[in-house]
Write a protein that holds these residues in place. Structure first.
Motif, mmCIF file in Angstrom:
data_model
loop_
_atom_site.group_PDB
_atom_site.id
_atom_site.type_symbol
_atom_site.label_atom_id
_atom_site.label_comp_id
_atom_site.label_asym_id
_atom_site.label_seq_id
_atom_site.Cartn_x
_atom_site.Cartn_y
_atom_site.Cartn_z
ATOM 1 N N THR A 95 0.735 -1.596 0.105
ATOM 2 C CA THR A 95 0.142 0.130 -0.556
ATOM 3 C C THR A 95 1.151 1.318 0.136
ATOM 4 O OG1 THR A 95 -0.202 -0.206 2.254
ATOM 5 C CG2 THR A 95 -1.261 -1.329 1.090
ATOM 6 N N LYS A 96 -0.036 2.174 -0.252
ATOM 7 C CA LYS A 96 0.479 3.885 -0.657
ATOM 8 C C LYS A 96 0.420 4.861 0.790
ATOM 9 C CE LYS A 96 1.768 3.283 -4.840
ATOM 10 N NZ LYS A 96 1.843 4.090 -6.997
ATOM 11 N N PHE A 97 1.426 5.232 1.339
ATOM 12 C CA PHE A 97 0.943 6.341 1.397
ATOM 13 C C PHE A 97 2.190 7.558 2.674
ATOM 14 C CE2 PHE A 97 0.597 9.619 5.739
ATOM 15 C CZ PHE A 97 -0.395 9.949 5.607
ATOM 16 N N ASP A 98 2.104 8.559 1.678
ATOM 17 C CA ASP A 98 3.336 10.301 2.014
ATOM 18 C C ASP A 98 2.943 10.868 2.549
ATOM 19 O OD1 ASP A 98 3.967 8.424 -0.535
ATOM 20 O OD2 ASP A 98 3.063 10.347 -2.290
ATOM 21 N N TRP A 99 3.983 10.359 4.191
ATOM 22 C CA TRP A 99 3.871 11.302 5.069
ATOM 23 C C TRP A 99 4.939 12.743 4.995
ATOM 24 C CZ3 TRP A 99 6.432 8.982 10.030
ATOM 25 C CH2 TRP A 99 5.418 10.400 10.873
ATOM 26 N N PHE A 100 4.093 13.252 5.376
ATOM 27 C CA PHE A 100 5.277 14.752 5.178
ATOM 28 C C PHE A 100 5.415 15.428 6.968
ATOM 29 C CE2 PHE A 100 5.322 19.642 4.628
ATOM 30 C CZ PHE A 100 6.469 19.384 3.373
ATOM 31 N N ARG A 101 6.813 15.809 6.921
ATOM 32 C CA ARG A 101 6.853 17.048 8.251
ATOM 33 C C ARG A 101 7.560 18.062 7.829
ATOM 34 N NH1 ARG A 101 10.067 10.925 8.702
ATOM 35 N NH2 ARG A 101 9.277 11.750 6.147
ATOM 36 N N SER A 102 7.729 18.708 8.505
ATOM 37 C CA SER A 102 8.065 20.157 8.764
ATOM 38 C C SER A 102 8.368 19.642 9.494
ATOM 39 C CB SER A 102 7.050 21.519 7.957
ATOM 40 O OG SER A 102 7.598 22.513 7.121
ATOM 41 N N HIS A 103 9.944 19.488 9.630
ATOM 42 C CA HIS A 103 10.546 20.092 11.195
ATOM 43 C C HIS A 103 10.949 21.449 10.806
ATOM 44 C CE1 HIS A 103 9.904 16.158 11.629
ATOM 45 N NE2 HIS A 103 11.104 15.716 10.826
ATOM 46 N N MET A 104 10.437 22.660 11.760
ATOM 47 C CA MET A 104 10.817 24.357 11.965
ATOM 48 C C MET A 104 10.021 24.592 13.457
ATOM 49 S SD MET A 104 9.824 25.472 8.392
ATOM 50 C CE MET A 104 10.062 26.755 8.804
ATOM 51 N N LEU A 105 10.128 25.399 13.745
ATOM 52 C CA LEU A 105 9.133 26.455 15.270
ATOM 53 C C LEU A 105 8.223 26.337 14.337
ATOM 54 C CD1 LEU A 105 9.422 27.276 17.683
ATOM 55 C CD2 LEU A 105 9.593 29.288 17.151
ATOM 56 N N GLY A 106 6.937 26.491 14.446
ATOM 57 C CA GLY A 106 5.615 26.530 13.766
ATOM 58 C C GLY A 106 5.356 25.451 12.621
ATOM 59 N N GLY A 107 6.264 24.428 12.359
ATOM 60 C CA GLY A 107 5.840 23.376 11.683
ATOM 61 C C GLY A 107 4.596 23.465 10.545
ATOM 62 N N ARG A 108 4.160 22.859 10.089
ATOM 63 C CA ARG A 108 3.855 23.213 8.329
ATOM 64 C C ARG A 108 2.364 24.619 8.355
ATOM 65 N NH1 ARG A 108 0.852 16.763 7.366
ATOM 66 N NH2 ARG A 108 0.906 16.875 9.870
ATOM 67 N N THR A 109 2.245 24.858 9.966
ATOM 68 C CA THR A 109 1.466 26.128 9.812
ATOM 69 C C THR A 109 2.227 27.646 9.243
ATOM 70 O OG1 THR A 109 2.329 27.203 12.345
ATOM 71 C CG2 THR A 109 0.357 25.834 11.686
ATOM 72 N N ASN A 110 3.440 27.243 8.866
ATOM 73 C CA ASN A 110 4.311 27.664 8.286
ATOM 74 C C ASN A 110 4.205 28.789 6.490
ATOM 75 O OD1 ASN A 110 6.101 29.238 10.215
ATOM 76 N ND2 ASN A 110 6.918 27.476 10.635
ATOM 77 N N HIS A 111 3.913 27.507 5.917
ATOM 78 C CA HIS A 111 3.404 27.286 4.115
ATOM 79 C C HIS A 111 2.206 26.621 4.338
ATOM 80 C CE1 HIS A 111 3.716 22.294 4.016
ATOM 81 N NE2 HIS A 111 4.313 22.948 4.636
ATOM 82 N N TRP A 112 2.057 26.219 5.259
ATOM 83 C CA TRP A 112 0.469 25.720 4.491
ATOM 84 C C TRP A 112 -1.202 26.757 3.974
ATOM 85 C CZ3 TRP A 112 -4.436 27.018 7.739
ATOM 86 C CH2 TRP A 112 -5.098 27.422 8.010
ATOM 87 N N GLY A 113 -2.000 25.910 3.506
ATOM 88 C CA GLY A 113 -2.530 26.839 2.254
ATOM 89 C C GLY A 113 -3.855 27.957 3.233
ATOM 90 N N ARG A 114 -3.297 28.378 4.412
ATOM 91 C CA ARG A 114 -4.478 29.264 5.097
ATOM 92 C C ARG A 114 -5.448 29.417 4.714
ATOM 93 N NH1 ARG A 114 0.259 29.971 4.884
ATOM 94 N NH2 ARG A 114 2.049 30.900 6.842
ATOM 95 N N ILE A 115 -6.591 28.041 4.629
ATOM 96 C CA ILE A 115 -7.668 28.251 3.930
ATOM 97 C C ILE A 115 -8.747 27.178 5.648
ATOM 98 C CG2 ILE A 115 -9.977 26.827 3.075
ATOM 99 C CD1 ILE A 115 -7.965 26.457 1.219
#
Length: 573
Positions: A95-115
């Motif tokens: 099976t497939k699953f692609d796991w995204f990790r954003s290691h930085m202060l603020g995590g993925r909220t630094n680059h998310w779409g903000r919807i």
């Protein structure tokens, strides 16, 4: 190996500094607590001249901004990606699953779409409506006061529309539609699909003295140097450091496990410092896990002890189970009426869509149980490498020769750029126990920590939803005067669905519930098996809804954090 212990005893240790961890840090520090924040990546401040990438030109990158180092481009504010050297993950049964990790202060909220969409009343009780999945142990009314608080503190633009399952909030003025969005409005309405102003967390007017106002550069994915968009670091962690509590940051620190005493109660965490590669222990009265749904599940399953032989919080064997991501499918069209556009004006706007279409269908009359919303993209923003269309596909479809070198390339870029409109569907999948992550017994990362192994399959319902998406996309794109690119994907292409994990909305690995035998946390996101451990990321979600999950993570984290403060005052933790 010697483990170095810190003698400080914190009121709370927060693991992860993204939406959930950031909100917990803010609420707990505002209450006067002494808080340690443990983050796997480095410190990040988009206003720092050494770190900011906003308003930089593609030619300033040796790769012209292409995503060969960072998955969304050289200047994107995501330190990490789906693949990180030294930090693998594996798969089970093909099976497939692609796991995204954003290691930085603020995590993925630094680059998310903000919807920034609220879940609606139906989203918490879908089993009662369609018989699939499970109802949440809480309702919209339980979360509404916290959605209201998040709206007011962080800021979100939009308009009140009085739609039952897309609840209104407290909105800032929305930006006006751009030209390609006006075309979309025409095509959608002709198709019978409603269109409304987007709801996104960028400040279109000032709300306090700590943050600026959006100046429409369209580069929110790079994180805003004037803090006009929402990122957990700039809007939660930094203010928390100024509050009456004490906040200590431990960056570049990878948590191995939650430590426990002889009674099975949490005593703190152990972590690996990336800089000296030594292991340390922190002590805390309460441990708050906000590392992301899969990372938190990994920490819990790796936290084995005589008191918790199957992992902390995992007496039910549910940790890691019911993993699910949003569905995602895309389509694009060439619009002849948008060719040869003048470029003497700024059409950037915010970093994302100015309008969108919430789910409008009646699933009781369709062959799939959950809906999706439509996101719109295109326009005349800053070109990236490839300037917005696949030249080979374009030439094949239209039988023309586009591109080349020098003046010909320049001329064609100006002629065709801005003449494409794209649509993306983001929908709800059903949570199944057989979609899960577990600890791989044979693989560790470079820090010696056992890694995750994934098992995930889309069901027939997600496939049927994707078919409906593409049918709708083709109708809208044709009705707005476009020539749809490519053919409708079939079974061999998973009906155009992105690989699970690619939408980066994974939820559900530590689901909440009233029964400790079938859930991991209670309705306050408190572990059934250890009452001083809380989970504030998307792990406790019982279902995802057809909305982006960040606003709900923030609201639920605020709710859980207030409960922590109350229980500490009552000496119940």
């Amino acid at each position: 190996m010697q483990i170095i212990e810190d003698s400080t005893v914190y009121d709370a240790i927060v693991v992860g500094s993204g939406a959930g961890g950031g909100m917990a840090t803010k609420v707990l520090a505002d209450a006067g607590l002494k808080v340690a924040v443990v983050e796997a990546g480095p410190f990040f401040d988009p206003a720092d001249p050494e770190q900011k990438t906003q308003l930089r030109w593609p030619y300033e990158s040796p790769r012209r901004g292409a995503g060969t180092v960072r998955p969304f481009g050289d200047f994107d504010s995501a330190y990490g990606g789906w693949e990180i050297e030294g930090e693998p993950y594996t798969h089970k049964d093909g099976t497939k699953f692609d796991w995204f990790r954003s290691h930085m202060l603020g995590g993925r909220t630094n680059h998310w779409g903000r919807i920034s969409l609220r879940f609606g009343p139906d989203d918490f009780k879908h089993k009662s409506i369609d018989g699939h999945g499970d109802d949440w142990p809480i309702s919209y009314d339980d979360v509404k006061p916290y959605y209201d608080k998040v709206d007011k503190m962080i800021g979100v633009f939009g308009t009140k529309e009085n739609i039952h399952n897309n609840p209104d909030g407290f909105f800032l003025p929305p930006p006006k539609p751009r030209l390609h969005e006006l075309f979309y409005i025409k095509g959608a309405r002709k198709t019978g699909v409603p269109v409304y102003p987007s709801r996104m967390s960028m400040l279109t007017k000032r709300i306090n003295n700590d943050r600026g106002v959006c100046f429409y550069c369209g580069q929110c994915s790079r994180a805003c140097q004037v803090y006009a968009d929402f990122s957990a670091g700039t809007c939660l962690i930094f203010p928390a450091q100024k509050s009456r509590g004490q906040v200590d940051l431990f960056v570049n620190c990878v948590v191995r496990e939650v430590t426990v005493d002889d009674e099975g109660k949490a005593t703190g965490v152990s972590y690996i410092n990336k800089e000296d590669r030594k292991e340390y222990k922190l002590k805390g009265k309460v441990v708050v896990l906000g590392a992301s749904a899969c990372s938190t599940a990994r920490i819990l399953m790796n936290s084995k002890s005589p008191q918790h032989p199957n992992g902390l919080g995992n007496s039910s064997d549910i940790v890691g189970k019911y993993l699910h991501d949003s569905t995602g499918a895309d389509r694009m069209a060439f619009v002849p009426d948008l060719m040869n556009r003048k470029v003497s004006y700024n059409e950037d706007g915010v970093g994302g869509m100015h309008v969108y279409s919430p789910w409008w269908g009646d699933n009781s009359k369709l062959d799939f149980p959950r809906g999706y919303h439509i996101e719109i993209w295109g326009g005349m923003g800053m070109p990236s490498y490839g300037f917005g269309f696949n030249v080979n596909e374009f030439n094949k479809f239209f039988g023309t020769k586009v591109g080349g070198y020098g003046d010909v390339l320049r001329s064609d870029a100006k002629k065709y750029y801005g003449a494409l409109v794209g649509l993306s569907g983001r929908g709800e999948s059903i949570a199944y126990k057989d979609n899960y992550c577990e600890i791989d017994p044979n693989t560790v990362d470079e820090w010696g920590i056992p890694v995750l192994r994934f098992h995930y399959k889309w069901s027939e319902y997600e496939h049927k939803q994707a078919i409906h998406m593409h049918d709708t996309f083709e109708q809208i794109l044709t009705n707005l005067g476009g020539e749809v690119l490519g053919s409708k994907p079939g079974k061999e292409a998973d009906y155009g669905l992105h690989t699970p994990g690619r939408i980066i909305h994974e939820v559900g690995t530590t689901r909440m519930g009233d029964d400790p035998k079938t859930s991991v946390t209670n309705k306050y996101q408190q572990l059934h098996d250890a009452d001083n451990v809380f989970v504030v990321d998307a792990g406790p979600f019982v279902s995802q809804a057809d909305k982006n999950c960040t606003w709900t993570i923030l609201a639920l984290s605020w709710r859980a954090s207030e409960y922590i403060v109350d229980q500490l005052k009552k000496q119940n933790l």
